[in-house]
Design a protein around this motif. Sequence first.
Motif, short mmCIF file in Angstrom:
data_model
loop_
_atom_site.label_atom_id
_atom_site.label_comp_id
_atom_site.label_asym_id
_atom_site.label_seq_id
_atom_site.Cartn_x
_atom_site.Cartn_y
_atom_site.Cartn_z
N UNK A 118 0.84 -1.20 0.00
CA UNK A 118 0.00 0.00 0.00
C UNK A 118 0.87 1.24 0.00
N UNK A 119 0.56 2.18 -0.89
CA UNK A 119 1.33 3.40 -1.03
C UNK A 119 1.27 4.21 0.26
N UNK A 120 2.45 4.65 0.70
CA UNK A 120 2.58 5.42 1.94
C UNK A 120 3.52 6.60 1.71
N UNK A 121 3.46 7.57 2.59
CA UNK A 121 4.40 8.69 2.54
C UNK A 121 5.70 8.28 3.24
N UNK A 122 6.74 9.04 2.97
CA UNK A 122 8.02 8.77 3.63
C UNK A 122 7.86 8.89 5.14
N UNK A 123 7.09 9.86 5.59
CA UNK A 123 6.86 10.05 7.03
C UNK A 123 6.19 8.83 7.64
N UNK A 124 5.21 8.26 6.95
CA UNK A 124 4.55 7.05 7.45
C UNK A 124 5.53 5.88 7.52
N UNK A 125 6.42 5.79 6.53
CA UNK A 125 7.44 4.73 6.54
C UNK A 125 8.37 4.93 7.73
#
Length: 146
Positions: A118-125
Amino acid sequence: MTKINRISIHGFKSFAHKTDIPFDKKYNVILGPNGSGKSNVGDAVCFVLGRLSAKSMRAEKAANLIFNGGKSKKPANQGTVEMAFCNENKVFPHDAKEVLLSRTITKKGSSVYKINGKKRTRTEVLDTLSHAKINPDGYNMILQGD
């Protein structure tokens, strides 16, 4: 402790074709002659963990992280690194037994991050990685020249 199950590299630096590297439970060593891509495996790990500085991965700019074709092969359209972490001890805030983190770089230099597809932002990663005390700019990796 967090364990890496495997890493998959495709179109990133010297890895033209998809290359899967399984990791054992205890010790892992990457061996090979000069110019075989050993340092590029370390760069791939830093890349997928969200490191931003292309220079720290021995590239002038982010787009240079994509396989360039060399002398006789076709350049890749993008570079992708996937890393599978063991989550049996629930270090990550996911129910799955394995957490799959991936990052793809495009020719324009932009990145697409995914967690378990699922596509995530760098911050979420980075937030997800912080649960396992992993920092892409931290001291969990010692690279060439450090």
